[in-house]
Design a protein around this motif. Structure first.
Motif, PDB file in Angstrom:
ATOM      1  N   GLY A 135     -14.639  -1.563  -8.760  1.00  0.00           N
ATOM      2  CA  GLY A 135     -13.967  -0.575  -9.602  1.00  0.00           C
ATOM      3  C   GLY A 135     -13.529   0.682  -8.880  1.00  0.00           C
ATOM      4  N   ILE A 136     -13.867   0.752  -7.608  1.00  0.00           N
ATOM      5  CA  ILE A 136     -13.462   1.958  -6.884  1.00  0.00           C
ATOM      6  C   ILE A 136     -12.209   1.653  -6.065  1.00  0.00           C
ATOM      7  CG2 ILE A 136     -14.160   3.684  -5.185  1.00  0.00           C
ATOM      8  CD1 ILE A 136     -17.069   2.945  -5.957  1.00  0.00           C
ATOM      9  N   PRO A 137     -11.145   2.396  -6.284  1.00  0.00           N
ATOM     10  CA  PRO A 137      -9.883   2.055  -5.615  1.00  0.00           C
ATOM     11  C   PRO A 137      -9.986   2.214  -4.094  1.00  0.00           C
ATOM     12  CG  PRO A 137      -9.658   4.049  -6.946  1.00  0.00           C
ATOM     13  CD  PRO A 137     -11.006   3.517  -7.209  1.00  0.00           C
ATOM     14  N   THR A 138      -9.188   1.423  -3.392  1.00  0.00           N
ATOM     15  CA  THR A 138      -9.265   1.428  -1.936  1.00  0.00           C
ATOM     16  C   THR A 138      -8.876   2.788  -1.346  1.00  0.00           C
ATOM     17  OG1 THR A 138      -7.139   0.327  -2.107  1.00  0.00           O
ATOM     18  CG2 THR A 138      -8.985  -0.993  -1.328  1.00  0.00           C
ATOM     19  N   THR A 139      -7.887   3.420  -1.960  1.00  0.00           N
ATOM     20  CA  THR A 139      -7.485   4.700  -1.358  1.00  0.00           C
ATOM     21  C   THR A 139      -8.617   5.720  -1.453  1.00  0.00           C
ATOM     22  OG1 THR A 139      -6.383   5.118  -3.465  1.00  0.00           O
ATOM     23  CG2 THR A 139      -4.991   4.544  -1.600  1.00  0.00           C
ATOM     24  N   PHE A 140      -9.365   5.627  -2.546  1.00  0.00           N
ATOM     25  CA  PHE A 140     -10.492   6.552  -2.681  1.00  0.00           C
ATOM     26  C   PHE A 140     -11.541   6.249  -1.620  1.00  0.00           C
ATOM     27  CE2 PHE A 140     -14.538   7.936  -4.501  1.00  0.00           C
ATOM     28  CZ  PHE A 140     -14.227   9.247  -4.777  1.00  0.00           C
ATOM     29  N   SER A 148       4.421   5.216   2.745  1.00  0.00           N
ATOM     30  CA  SER A 148       5.355   4.088   2.816  1.00  0.00           C
ATOM     31  C   SER A 148       4.770   2.880   2.096  1.00  0.00           C
ATOM     32  CB  SER A 148       5.659   3.744   4.277  1.00  0.00           C
ATOM     33  OG  SER A 148       4.516   3.204   4.890  1.00  0.00           O
ATOM     34  N   LEU A 149       3.443   2.720   2.168  1.00  0.00           N
ATOM     35  CA  LEU A 149       2.829   1.583   1.476  1.00  0.00           C
ATOM     36  C   LEU A 149       2.891   1.761  -0.036  1.00  0.00           C
ATOM     37  CD1 LEU A 149      -0.294   0.909   3.714  1.00  0.00           C
ATOM     38  CD2 LEU A 149       1.809  -0.422   3.536  1.00  0.00           C
ATOM     39  N   ILE A 150       2.765   3.009  -0.478  1.00  0.00           N
ATOM     40  CA  ILE A 150       2.783   3.245  -1.921  1.00  0.00           C
ATOM     41  C   ILE A 150       4.207   3.121  -2.467  1.00  0.00           C
ATOM     42  CG2 ILE A 150       2.473   5.038  -3.687  1.00  0.00           C
ATOM     43  CD1 ILE A 150       0.031   5.956  -1.974  1.00  0.00           C
ATOM     44  N   SER A 151       5.173   3.687  -1.721  1.00  0.00           N
ATOM     45  CA  SER A 151       6.546   3.679  -2.231  1.00  0.00           C
ATOM     46  C   SER A 151       7.311   2.447  -1.765  1.00  0.00           C
ATOM     47  CB  SER A 151       7.274   4.945  -1.777  1.00  0.00           C
ATOM     48  OG  SER A 151       7.390   4.946  -0.371  1.00  0.00           O
ATOM     49  N   LEU A 152       6.689   1.626  -0.921  1.00  0.00           N
ATOM     50  CA  LEU A 152       7.280   0.383  -0.420  1.00  0.00           C
ATOM     51  C   LEU A 152       8.571   0.597   0.347  1.00  0.00           C
ATOM     52  CD1 LEU A 152       6.705  -1.774  -3.615  1.00  0.00           C
ATOM     53  CD2 LEU A 152       5.335  -1.756  -1.516  1.00  0.00           C
ATOM     54  N   SER A 153       8.822   1.827   0.735  1.00  0.00           N
ATOM     55  CA  SER A 153      10.050   2.072   1.492  1.00  0.00           C
ATOM     56  C   SER A 153       9.885   3.389   2.231  1.00  0.00           C
ATOM     57  CB  SER A 153      11.259   2.145   0.554  1.00  0.00           C
ATOM     58  OG  SER A 153      11.104   3.250  -0.304  1.00  0.00           O
ATOM     59  N   GLY A 154      10.936   3.802   2.877  1.00  0.00           N
ATOM     60  CA  GLY A 154      10.893   5.090   3.565  1.00  0.00           C
ATOM     61  C   GLY A 154      12.115   5.897   3.218  1.00  0.00           C
ATOM     62  N   GLU A 155      11.957   7.220   3.277  1.00  0.00           N
ATOM     63  CA  GLU A 155      13.115   8.057   3.028  1.00  0.00           C
ATOM     64  C   GLU A 155      12.957   9.314   3.861  1.00  0.00           C
ATOM     65  OE1 GLU A 155      13.520   9.483  -0.946  1.00  0.00           O
ATOM     66  OE2 GLU A 155      15.449  10.456  -0.522  1.00  0.00           O
ATOM     67  N   LEU A 214      -0.352  -5.584   2.781  1.00  0.00           N
ATOM     68  CA  LEU A 214      -1.003  -4.304   3.050  1.00  0.00           C
ATOM     69  C   LEU A 214      -0.807  -3.353   1.865  1.00  0.00           C
ATOM     70  CD1 LEU A 214      -2.657  -3.411   5.396  1.00  0.00           C
ATOM     71  CD2 LEU A 214      -0.640  -2.358   6.402  1.00  0.00           C
ATOM     72  N   SER A 215       0.410  -3.364   1.331  1.00  0.00           N
ATOM     73  CA  SER A 215       0.642  -2.414   0.234  1.00  0.00           C
ATOM     74  C   SER A 215      -0.080  -2.868  -1.028  1.00  0.00           C
ATOM     75  CB  SER A 215       2.128  -2.235  -0.018  1.00  0.00           C
ATOM     76  OG  SER A 215       2.657  -3.386  -0.608  1.00  0.00           O
ATOM     77  N   ASN A 216      -0.208  -4.169  -1.192  1.00  0.00           N
ATOM     78  CA  ASN A 216      -0.992  -4.648  -2.329  1.00  0.00           C
ATOM     79  C   ASN A 216      -2.442  -4.209  -2.221  1.00  0.00           C
ATOM     80  OD1 ASN A 216       1.096  -5.837  -3.622  1.00  0.00           O
ATOM     81  ND2 ASN A 216       0.784  -7.852  -2.677  1.00  0.00           N
ATOM     82  N   ALA A 217      -2.900  -4.121  -0.984  1.00  0.00           N
ATOM     83  CA  ALA A 217      -4.304  -3.734  -0.783  1.00  0.00           C
ATOM     84  C   ALA A 217      -4.597  -2.398  -1.439  1.00  0.00           C
ATOM     85  CB  ALA A 217      -4.619  -3.670   0.714  1.00  0.00           C
TER      86      ALA A 217
END
Lengths: 316, 918
Positions: free
Chosen positions: B755-760, B823-830, B745-748
């Motif tokens: 060329g258009i990023p998924t988050t966009f 969490s997907l971008i940072s691969l963790s939580g804080e 999921l985070s790789n997605a």
């Protein structure tokens, strides 16, 4: 009896009752909770929050809010310590420079809110960011002197006749603020602007100056808080003001000051500060995890608001 | 003609004042039923009861013979009763089309059908002769007269069975009124009952079939219009059951023209309750002395059109005329509240510029103003009587800014005795006093200041008879001591009884001075109605000027130079420009285009500006990249801004409704911690976890909503408290930073589509599939309505609570999306409180930069997303340009501060300071 249980006093009485409950619970857990020494220690801790909350209460009385407190605290502490070690000044520059920074921040906030009519929430937020930027810029290049002077340590840590000096400072600040609120025209104007700026304006009250005055006071007390905190922790550091914004607002509101402005007693803020400090302390005595503390903290705040903080229904 | 509505034995009191006393009233379908009476006769109270705005204290209402109890305006609307109020019930930030269909918008697949809504608006506007109003125009950009026509159109689309028009024509132009006549007659043909309330007798005799006269809260008589002439009706309105007593006027006085006149015929000995022992001539009136106050040609944006008057010491000069002919503005202008005055003001013969009330009250000027609305302008209701009394004279009673309690007490006790303010306890809130005593406090406040000139703005409105008598006596007494009094009243009788002379205002001019024997009810009413003027309309410049004072941002109507040669209608010589500029708007294509653009710009300036700023920043950023505008660059920018964008969208929803959500950052933190714990395992588990995460955000939002809507706690402080709780939960879930999330999921998030990023793409998806439908749902539109004007939303019968609830709940959901992405971008939580605080505060900043009004009512997601990206890109931009990293936070702060100050320019242009001070 009716004079005591006025609408304005109800929150203060409720908060005081809450304090008693906390003390009682604390006592059942650990008898030392109500010992003189422990309570004095709590009062010492409360002094820092109390000083900061005192000035920002004036802003809330106007129906505004000062979100620039965290970095005003930090900046004043940084600037204060920066000039503390200038030769031949015996560290006396700390107070004029530190408090002057606070006053300047307040002045800018006041002008933005009173003249430009930017909502205080957003203007002071922006100001907070600017201050943070300034502090980062200042501390980043070199490592400036940030150690507290002896005087700061004396004020913040030492005791006189067994009573913490910080408490004396809090009392002195409180006396000045009570005097401002109750004995001066400024105080009366403050409540009148907070109630309805339009009516105050039509009565010839200099409403803009009143707003500026309140923000300056808030800046000065935040700065003083910063200097005291530096003395307490021996060093000024980035982010030192962050933990003080929300508890200060919570204390003011728990003490019965209306977030929309116009009403509130200073004694309420004092009680609110004590309530918050004791609550935090009891939760740590219970050895509750930070998580539990936050939840109970928020829960108590909500419960008290639901008891007496509700606004009226839409009118006819 | 079948009877539609019947009121039986209706009584309505406001505080101590009886507005309606045992009224029986009925009206029938297919008739135009006029209700006439003086100011305060009870007409408006009656209409409010019928429209469901207020409830009667006694008596019953029957609609088609069934007893009815209204709880809110929407109940009345459900029965086909629609009211056009004097005070408008329009939502200023919404478009004309939205306003017209606000109560029952046309829908298609559950969404508001904007196209049909626009068509409906066009049709009904055409019907009321306002085809020139564009349905997409914001109401607040329209002049007042157009707003009133929109209000009428809004009533018509509801297909009413009974329509109430309460002074619906007060701001209309002559042309509009003719259209209105046609509409009203058309309604009668369709069998609609029309209740028509007006001060304007010519309108009534032209329109009405039946007329009811009200006086002092009583229904006097109802009769067919054809059976009486205007001359017969006017005395019925005036009547005089309870002869009010006025203090004797001084037997001689010098009017501004220094012509002594005979004593007023009104003050016969039987009505004199107070005869002064001192000499009949007034103490300070001396022909050689300059007048206390002299105005020459005072003008203010077409609302005041060259007013000249003189006020001598000891004189009571009345301002008469219909409501809203510039009288209030004149008093405000004198008191230093209005900006942009021209003309001359002289005090004691000295030319003086008065810039604010503080200067007006100073000793050498000595003005005092008793404002129109004592509740909002005169008093601080929750504060004590004492505090209110000393407010104006505070600096006189104190020394070095210190309050001198004993001196204040002596002074307040004096004035309390003198005015006989009935209060047990001067430290009680002034709110606890009756209306009459409250007004005495306002007057007492100014007497303590010892003014020389008293400006009274309808001081006896809503006050009982006894107190009125006392006020009259006091006024005469004060005049006896040499005060000059300028007295505006909507009560003609009182003007006649009290004033040495009365200046009648019409369209911002003083059209006649009445004094001596000429000062009588007949003259006053006929002059006020300006019956000699065929059009019976305020002059158009007046109406334009009022508009500019209400809608400050209103664009100038098409400039004069663009106008075709004016065709001057013979009957309205003063209206050519307005008529022509309007016809131009309708007929000229090129203007339509520029209007479309200006409308678009006004609505979207915020998002466009923030998008432009972001675009510039992005181009600069990309130009410095080694690979130019590669997908990598896009992805990194998009991924960096996406979390704040989501949190900002959440904040936007709440701010639109006029609130603030200080818990969004904490909800985001909580959900990111939750996903670092559970967002893992097989695809099925991960999907379930994602669902649970979003649900938890929705739940958090719903809790906020419940506390704010049902608990009625101020949003700022409520969300501050819940924020602490959500942060506590975040700490429970993740006591120390770490955890992991599903890698696929985070790789997605690093993928792209062409060329258009998924988050966009995700953000685009949100705009298309969440924001767009939400805006077009009734509940979404109501969010705007509530934020724009809660009062008007209530009057329009909207579900306010539901809209708020939806906004807070959806905000929780969006914040949870942000948390999931983080969490997907940072691969963790804080669980970091500074991170939560950062996101909360920056979400507000992003909203502000994106052009959403922080007071609610206008704005949207797109601007907030652009704002979020602006904030998040600054640091990268500074980095690639080798700006020292240390400067970044400062730049961020300055950009934020600069953006919010831009909005201030508007405020500084305000012409009426009353609008600046809330």
């Amino acid at each position: 009896m009716n004079r005591i249980f006025t609408k304005e006093n109800q929150p203060i009485i409720a908060a005081s009752a809450c304090i008693l409950v906390i003390l009682a619970i604390g006592y059942t857990i650990n008898h030392n909770f109500v010992s003189a020494n422990y309570l004095l220690q709590q009062l010492e801790v409360a002094s820092f929050l109390g000083i900061i909350a005192g000035g920002s209460m004036l802003v809330i009385l106007l129906g505004h809010i000062d979100l620039s407190i965290p970095w005003t605290i930090t900046m004043a502490a940084m600037m204060g310590t920066a000039v503390a070690h200038v030769e031949n000044t015996a560290g006396l520059l700390v107070f004029p420079v530190g408090l002057g920074c606070g006053a300047l921040v307040g002045l800018v906030n006041g002008v933005g809110v009173a003249w430009l009519r930017v909502p205080s929430m957003i203007f002071t937020l922006g100001m907070n960011a600017v201050l943070q930027g300034l502090v980062v810029l200042y501390t980043g290049g070199a490592a400036p002197a940030s150690h507290a002077t002896q005087l700061m340590a004396t004020l913040a840590v030492d005791r006189t006749f067994g009573i913490p000096n910080a408490l004396f400072v809090w009392i002195a600040v409180s006396a000045i603020l009570i005097f401002l609120l109750r004995a001066t025209q400024f105080g009366r104007y403050l409540y009148s602007v907070g109630n309805r700026e339009r009516a105050a304006y039509l009565s010839g009250v200099p409403t803009r100056l009143v707003i500026i005055g309140a923000f300056i006071t808030s800046g000065i007390t935040a700065a003083l808080g910063g200097i005291m905190l530096t003395g307490y922790s021996t060093k000024a550091y980035q982010g030192m003001g962050d933990p003080y914004l929300l508890p200060a607002i919570a204390a003011i509101v728990l003490g019965g000051t209306n977030v929309l402005g116009g009403s509130g007693r200073y004694i309420g803020t004092v009680i609110g500060v004590l309530l918050i400090v004791l609550l935090q302390s009891m939760l740590s005595v219970l050895q509750m995890l930070e998580a539990g503390r936050q939840i109970i903290y928020g829960g108590v705040l909500l419960a008290m608001l639901l008891i007496y903080g509700r606004s009226s229904r839409l009118r006819e | 003609m079948s009877e539609f509505l019947r009121l039986k034995h209706i009584t309505k009191r406001y505080g101590g004042v009886t507005a309606l006393a045992n009224v029986d009233f009925a009206c029938s379908l297919g008739t135009i039923h006029a209700v006439v009476g003086e100011n305060g006769a009870g007409k408006s109270s009656l209409m409010k009861l019928i429209a469901g705005v207020t409830r009667p204290d006694e008596g019953e209402i029957y609609v088609e013979d069934k007893p009815i109890k209204f709880v809110s305006p929407s109940d009345a609307a459900a029965l086909g009763i629609v009211c056009i109020f004097q005070e408008l019930s329009l939502l200023p930030d919404l478009s004309v089309a939205d306003n017209i269909s606000i109560a029952d918008p046309p829908k298609r697949f559950g969404l508001i059908d904007r196209r049909r809504q626009r068509r409906i608006a066009e049709e009904v506007l055409q019907r009321v002769g306002c085809g020139d109003i564009h349905p997409d125009e914001r109401v607040k950009d329209l002049p007042l007269s157009r707003q009133q026509m929109v209000e009428i159109a809004k009533a018509l689309v509801r297909n009413p069975r009974l329509i109430i028009m309460d002074e619906a024509t007060s701001a209309l132009t002559a042309r509009d009124v003719e259209h209105l006549y046609r509409i009203v007659r058309g309604l009668r043909e369709q069998g609609v009952a029309v209740l028509y309330i007006s001060h304007r007798m010519p309108e009534i005799s032209a329109l009405a079939d039946i007329c009811s006269v009200f006086r002092n809260g009583k229904h006097i008589e109802t009769f067919p219009m054809s059976s009486r002439t205007t001359e017969e009706i006017v005395p019925m309105m005036i009547g005089r059951e309870v002869a009010r007593a006025y203090p004797e006027k001084p037997s001689t006085w010098s009017s501004s023209s220094n012509q002594p006149s005979a004593p007023s015929t009104k003050s016969t000995p039987s009505t004199t309750v107070h005869s002064r022992a001192d000499t009949p001539t007034r103490p300070h009136a001396h022909p050689q002395m300059p007048p206390l106050l002299e105005l020459k040609d005072l003008t203010w944006y077409h609302v005041l059109n060259g007013i000249s008057l003189k006020l001598a010491p000891g004189e009571i000069v009345g301002l008469g005329g219909l409501d809203g002919q510039g009288q209030s503005e004149l008093l405000l202008a004198l008191f230093g509240v209005l900006r942009g005055l021209s003309g001359e003001v002289r005090i004691d013969g000295r030319p003086t510029t008065i810039e604010h009330p503080r200067q007006a009250k100073s000793r050498d000027i000595g003005l005092a103003l008793i404002p129109q609305d004592r509740q909002t302008q005169g008093l601080l209701l929750p504060m004590s009587i004492e505090d209110n009394l000393v407010l104006a004279a505070s600096s006189d009673l104190s020394r070095f800014g210190l309050i001198d309690r004993s001196r204040e007490q002596a002074a307040t006790n004096d004035v309390v005795d003198k005015l006989r303010i009935l209060a047990n306890n001067l430290s009680a809130p002034v709110r606890t006093l009756s209306g009459g005593n409250q007004q005495k406090v306002v007057i007492g406040k100014w007497l303590l200041k010892q003014p020389r000139i008293l400006l009274l703005n309808d001081p006896t409105r809503g006050i009982d008879v006894g107190t009125k008598q006392e006020l009259y006596r006091l006024m005469r007494e004060l005049a006896g001591t040499g005060l000059g009094i300028l007295f505006y009243s909507t009560d003609y009788e009182e003007l006649i009884g009290m004033c040495d002379r009365v200046l009648v205002c019409y369209g911002g001019r003083l059209i006649r001075e009445l004094s001596g024997p000429d000062l009588n009810e007949h003259n006053l009413i006929t002059t006020s109605l300006n019956l000699s003027d065929n059009s019976d309309r305020p002059r158009d410049p007046m109406e334009e000027g009022r508009a500019s004072s209400h809608a400050v941002e209103a664009p100038p109507t098409a400039p004069q130079s663009d106008a075709a040669p004016p065709k001057t209608p013979a009957s309205h010589p003063s209206t050519p420009i307005r008529v022509d500029s309007r016809s131009i708007r309708v007929h000229s294509r090129s203007h339509t285009w520029s209007h479309t653009w200006s409308r678009f710009w006004k609505r979207n300036a915020g998002p466009l500006l923030s998008f432009f700023v972001f675009a510039v920043m992005f181009v600069l950023f990309a130009s410095q990249q080694a690979n130019g505008l590669s997908t990598n660059v896009l992805t990194s920018v998009s991924n960096k801004g996406v979390v704040l964008a989501f949190v900002a969208m959440a904040q936007t929803l709440v701010i639109l409704t006029g609130g603030f959500d200080l818990s969004v950052g904490m909800v985001m933190t909580m959900t990111s911690c939750l996903s670092s714990v559970i967002l893992n395992g097989s695809p099925g588990q991960t999907a379930l976890a994602a669902f649970a995460i979003l649900a938890s955000g929705l739940l958090a939002g719903a809790i906020n909503a419940t506390i704010v809507v049902i608990g009625r706690i101020q949003p700022i402080i409520a969300t501050l408290a819940t924020g602490a709780i959500y942060f506590g939960i975040a700490l429970l879930l993740r006591p120390s930073p770490g955890g992991e999330v599903n890698e696929d999921l985070s790789n997605a998030l690093t993928y792209d589509v062409f060329g258009i990023p998924t988050t966009f793409l995700l953000l685009v998806g949100i705009i298309l599939f969440v924001w767009w439908p939400f805006r077009n749902l009734v509940v979404g539109r109501n969010c705007y309505a509530v934020g724009s004007s809660e009062h008007a939303a209530y009057m329009s019968g909207l579900a306010i609570g539901r809209a708020r609830f939806a906004a807070y709940a959806l905000a929780g959901l969006l914040a949870a999306c942000g948390g999931l992405l983080l969490s997907l971008i940072s691969l963790s939580g804080e669980a970091s409180s500074s991170q939560g605080g950062f996101y909360t505060l920056n979400s507000i900043a992003a909203v502000a930069i994106g052009g959403t009004s922080l007071f609610g009512g206008s704005g949207g997601f797109i601007g907030s997303i652009c704002g979020a990206f602006v904030l998040r890109t600054i640091s990268d931009l500074l980095f690639v340009f080798n700006a020292p990293a240390l400067w970044q936070p400062l730049f961020q702060g300055l950009i934020l501060l600069g953006a919010v100050c831009l909005g201030a320019v508007r405020v500084l242009r305000r012409k009426n300071q009353m609008e600046v001070f809330m």
